[in-house]
Design a protein around this motif. Sequence first.
Motif, PDB file in Angstrom:
ATOM      1  N   SER A 125       0.845  -1.187   0.000  1.00  0.00           N
ATOM      2  CA  SER A 125       0.000   0.000   0.000  1.00  0.00           C
ATOM      3  C   SER A 125       0.883   1.241   0.000  1.00  0.00           C
ATOM      4  O   SER A 125       1.990   1.237   0.555  1.00  0.00           O
ATOM      5  CB  SER A 125      -0.957   0.015   1.191  1.00  0.00           C
TER       6      SER A 125
ATOM      7  N   THR B  85      -5.156   5.807   1.096  1.00  0.00           N
ATOM      8  CA  THR B  85      -4.351   4.589   1.002  1.00  0.00           C
ATOM      9  C   THR B  85      -4.618   3.931  -0.343  1.00  0.00           C
ATOM     10  O   THR B  85      -5.766   3.609  -0.679  1.00  0.00           O
ATOM     11  CB  THR B  85      -4.698   3.600   2.124  1.00  0.00           C
TER      12      THR B  85
ATOM     13  N   LYS C 140      -4.031   0.665  -2.445  1.00  0.00           N
ATOM     14  CA  LYS C 140      -3.688  -0.740  -2.292  1.00  0.00           C
ATOM     15  C   LYS C 140      -3.316  -1.346  -3.640  1.00  0.00           C
ATOM     16  O   LYS C 140      -3.950  -1.039  -4.653  1.00  0.00           O
ATOM     17  CB  LYS C 140      -4.860  -1.506  -1.673  1.00  0.00           C
TER      18      LYS C 140
END
Length: 205
Positions: free
Chosen positions: A108, A115, A117
């Motif tokens: 991440s 965030t 991913k």
Amino acid sequence: MIIQSLVAGPLGVNCYVLCDESQKRCAIVDPGGDAQRIAAVVAETGCTPCAVLLTHGHYDHTGAADALAQQWNVPVYLNQRDVYADDLRMQQLFPLLPNTVNYDEGDSIAVGDLTVKVLATPGHSEGSVTLHCEDALFVGDTLFAGSMGRTGFPGGSTKKIMASLKRLNGFDGDCRVYPGHMESSTIENERHWNPYLQQAIHLQF
């Protein structure tokens, strides 16, 4: 979260500027060329770049990556399976970039308070990844509106891209699909109208 997009480079790649407006930070996804135009879009957002994120290593997606990384002194993230340091033939399609940082399944990246991913979604290339942030999926050339990426390039695999499409189908239908070319879509739209995704859903791997 704000996403600005522009078509960049000679092959018309969708470049995205992913912004966290609260922290005034952003990441640049797939800068295929036209570094000055991309920099101008970034300036309009009022955000400071913290990373260049590449969905795969094909030259049409990476053309401005090094110039922008140097301009802001930020890392370029690329899956190492798309790095061919010892193969000059492959470097015509996957040009080497200096000082890339490898990212892969389960990693991440922080973009301000956002965030991002990383999901491994090979098939168009061995190192293709999808970047998932909130309700956005930056899918590179894995999934297109009504279609999918080509698998005939070196490192491509029809079996692997179909498995990747099946995986993307697992996301909520209202997730936005931001592809490397052409218009954006949603997972739900692709379930209804994309014959490749429909085929992938029913395959057993």
